[in-house]
Structures are given as C-alpha cells and as structure tokens.
Design a protein around this motif. Sequence first.
Motif, PDB file in Angstrom:
ATOM      1  N   LYS A   1      15.560-122.359  36.716  1.00  0.00           N
ATOM      2  CA  LYS A   1      16.115-122.279  38.079  1.00  0.00           C
ATOM      3  C   LYS A   1      15.050-122.560  39.131  1.00  0.00           C
ATOM      4  O   LYS A   1      15.228-122.219  40.301  1.00  0.00           O
ATOM      5  CB  LYS A   1      16.703-120.878  38.323  1.00  0.00           C
ATOM      6  N   ARG A   2      13.888-123.096  38.734  1.00  0.00           N
ATOM      7  CA  ARG A   2      12.735-123.217  39.640  1.00  0.00           C
ATOM      8  C   ARG A   2      13.063-123.966  40.925  1.00  0.00           C
ATOM      9  O   ARG A   2      12.546-123.627  41.984  1.00  0.00           O
ATOM     10  CB  ARG A   2      11.549-123.871  38.932  1.00  0.00           C
ATOM     11  N   ASN A   3      13.944-124.944  40.822  1.00  0.00           N
ATOM     12  CA  ASN A   3      14.235-125.731  42.024  1.00  0.00           C
ATOM     13  C   ASN A   3      15.099-124.978  43.034  1.00  0.00           C
ATOM     14  O   ASN A   3      15.132-125.331  44.198  1.00  0.00           O
ATOM     15  CB  ASN A   3      14.869-127.064  41.638  1.00  0.00           C
TER      16      ASN A   3
ATOM     17  N   LYS B   1       3.923-126.156  42.827  1.00  0.00           N
ATOM     18  CA  LYS B   1       3.514-127.048  41.729  1.00  0.00           C
ATOM     19  C   LYS B   1       4.527-126.996  40.584  1.00  0.00           C
ATOM     20  O   LYS B   1       4.840-128.017  39.967  1.00  0.00           O
ATOM     21  CB  LYS B   1       2.129-126.643  41.208  1.00  0.00           C
ATOM     22  N   ILE B   2       5.017-125.773  40.327  1.00  0.00           N
ATOM     23  CA  ILE B   2       5.989-125.603  39.231  1.00  0.00           C
ATOM     24  C   ILE B   2       7.261-126.394  39.538  1.00  0.00           C
ATOM     25  O   ILE B   2       7.857-127.002  38.651  1.00  0.00           O
ATOM     26  CB  ILE B   2       6.289-124.105  39.000  1.00  0.00           C
ATOM     27  N   LYS B   3       7.631-126.387  40.816  1.00  0.00           N
ATOM     28  CA  LYS B   3       8.816-127.150  41.215  1.00  0.00           C
ATOM     29  C   LYS B   3       8.613-128.645  40.940  1.00  0.00           C
ATOM     30  O   LYS B   3       9.584-129.386  40.770  1.00  0.00           O
ATOM     31  CB  LYS B   3       9.126-126.933  42.705  1.00  0.00           C
ATOM     32  N   ASN B   4       7.333-129.067  40.904  1.00  0.00           N
ATOM     33  CA  ASN B   4       7.038-130.465  40.550  1.00  0.00           C
ATOM     34  C   ASN B   4       6.724-130.610  39.061  1.00  0.00           C
ATOM     35  O   ASN B   4       5.977-131.506  38.655  1.00  0.00           O
ATOM     36  CB  ASN B   4       5.858-130.981  41.380  1.00  0.00           C
ATOM     37  N   ASN B   5       7.280-129.686  38.279  1.00  0.00           N
ATOM     38  CA  ASN B   5       7.168-129.713  36.804  1.00  0.00           C
ATOM     39  C   ASN B   5       5.739-129.576  36.279  1.00  0.00           C
ATOM     40  O   ASN B   5       5.408-130.143  35.241  1.00  0.00           O
ATOM     41  CB  ASN B   5       7.789-131.000  36.231  1.00  0.00           C
ATOM     42  N   ASP B   6       4.896-128.833  37.014  1.00  0.00           N
ATOM     43  CA  ASP B   6       3.517-128.632  36.565  1.00  0.00           C
ATOM     44  C   ASP B   6       3.458-127.466  35.560  1.00  0.00           C
ATOM     45  O   ASP B   6       3.505-126.299  35.945  1.00  0.00           O
ATOM     46  CB  ASP B   6       2.640-128.345  37.798  1.00  0.00           C
TER      47      ASP B   6
END
Lengths: 196, 145
Positions: free
Chosen positions: A57-59, A9-14
Amino acid sequence: MQDVELIEKIKNNDNQAFKILISKYKQKAFTIAFGFLHDKTQAEDVVQDVFIKFWEKRNEFELNAKFSTWLYRVCSNMSINVLRKNKFSVVFSSLKIIKSDEKDLDFEQQIEDLDSKTVDADTKDEHIKIALKNAINSLPKRQKMAFVLNKYQNFSYKEIAEIMELSLTSVESLLFRAKTNLQKKLLNTYKSINNI
Amino acid sequence: MTCKNVEHKIADYIESSLSDKEKLAFEKHLLSCDSCKHKVEFFEKTFDCIENEKQIKVNSFLETRILAKIEATNNNKSIYKKVLQPVFVAVMLGLVVWFGNILSDVYLNVSTQVAYSQDTSVIDKTVQFAINDITYEDYYFINSQ
Ligand SMILES: [Zn+2]
C-alpha cells in the motif's frame, strides 16, 4: 535518514530504503506483537505481514502521516486478529473434547477450564508465564491494546492516545480499568493455583 | 492495612505508584502476613515476566525474509504473466477453434441435410430412385458427377 525521506524512496520502489525502515522498527513492532501473542513465531509473522502490507500500500501512504504511529496501530490490530483466530481454534479443539451435555457452557468458561488444566500440568515458572498471558488475553480489546503499548513499549499516555486515536482521558481510563482487571484476574489465578 | 486492602493495592505497589505513607503501611502488613507476602511475590514474578519478554530479540534476518517474500510474490505474478498467461491464452484459443470446428461441422451437416431433403428437384433431375434410398455420401457422389 528521516522516515519521510525513506518512505519517499520506498514509493519509488527502493528496496534498500525499505530494508532500512524495517531494521529501524522491527524490534519495537516485534515487542508489541509479542506482548499480545507471547509467541516468537507468531509475533514475527505479524511484523512480517505488517511490513508487507505497507509495501503493497506504499503508494497510498500519506507522507505527512507518522509512520511509527501507523505501524504500532496496525501491528496491534493484526496481533489482536491473530489472538482471535487462536482463541477460535482453542475453542474449536475444546469443543471436540467436551461432552454433548456440556455444550451450553459459554466459550469464555471453556477457555478458563482449559487454562486451569494447562496450569496444573506445567512447572512453576510456566505458571507465571501462562498466568500473565491469560490475564492480558482476558482484557477487552482496547484495554489490552493500551496495556501492551504502555507496559511492553513504555509509551506515554499521549503516544498511546495518538496510536489508538483516542483522547488522553480515554487512555487514562482504559489503563486504570486494565490494571484493576488484571489484578483481579491474577489474584484469581494465584488462588486457584494455591487452592485458596 | 488489612489483607483486602493489600489485594486492592498490589498492582499499585508493584508499579511504585503508592504514596510513601501507603507504601509503609503495605510493607508493614507484609512483614506480619505470609499469605499476602506470597501474593505480592507472585505479582512481582508476573511483572518480571513482562520485563523478560521485552528482552526477547526479533530474528536478525527479518528484513531479508520480508524482501524475499515480496520478491517471491512478484516472481509468481511475473511467472503468471510471462508463462502461464500465454499458455492460458493459447489453450483458450485452441478451445475456441476446436469448438468453432464442431459448431461449423454441425451447421454444415444440418444445412446439407436441409438442402438434401428440401431441394428435391435437383435430385429428381439427377437420379430417378426414391430419396430414402440414397445416403449422404451418395448425394455428394451423384452431385459431383
Ligand atoms: Zn495479609
């Protein structure tokens, strides 16, 4: 929710998922940073920087990597970097004080001198805190990391081996040496406080 | 057990990793040696200090602080993109135009002077006095008539 789901979800900017992840790990990360730094503000700054680094750097973060292992590793390394900066500023300020004929003293010795001056000036409880802080700080980097992870988070040898990317035997040896060195350092401090 | 032995085993004693036999001998020594007893107390207090430090709580608003910081960084970036970047581009364009003007002025000036000094036949046909006596303005004035 599992870390993997949160990270996805974080990778989708959540932002909300990120908030949950921070809430889940902030105390553990803080206690580790505190074990190195013994200062609330500095430890919180390290935790903040680690999470911001993760967000940026999440992605690039691989979903099959264990987040907690990554977090404790980066948190330890960042704390050690802050320690290095602190040490440099202590040395720098002590260099201003020492006379020109003492310039050949090595940096470690200057820190020791500064430490013993601080010890003289403070109360008895403060002695203990400073003794602990100096003893842990005096350890070489890897011994310090193994010790803090073991004593401040009660991590098993296996967990420490994962975090530090070392073998079990190396961790055992690091912790044994850390204990011996701390014992020596604390005994010396005890003797110097009590003029033995 | 001697004082030296006790010094070597203090950390193990605190961590409760001595064997029963060693522990007994260690504690027996402490009963008869105040110096070692004080050392052990110092170690116990130091290790208690770790336990106390472990109880320290992190700021309960840390997540809000972190998210705010990320938000602020993003805003700074978008302020740059929305406001500062166009302003920067406009200023740079202005500079280019201004510099271009200066360059063209210089070019015009030089080329006029070149024409003025080289194409003497025009001047010869139009005016009869010496070339040194007319100014730049005179040349245009004469040519425009
Ligand atoms: Zn003794």
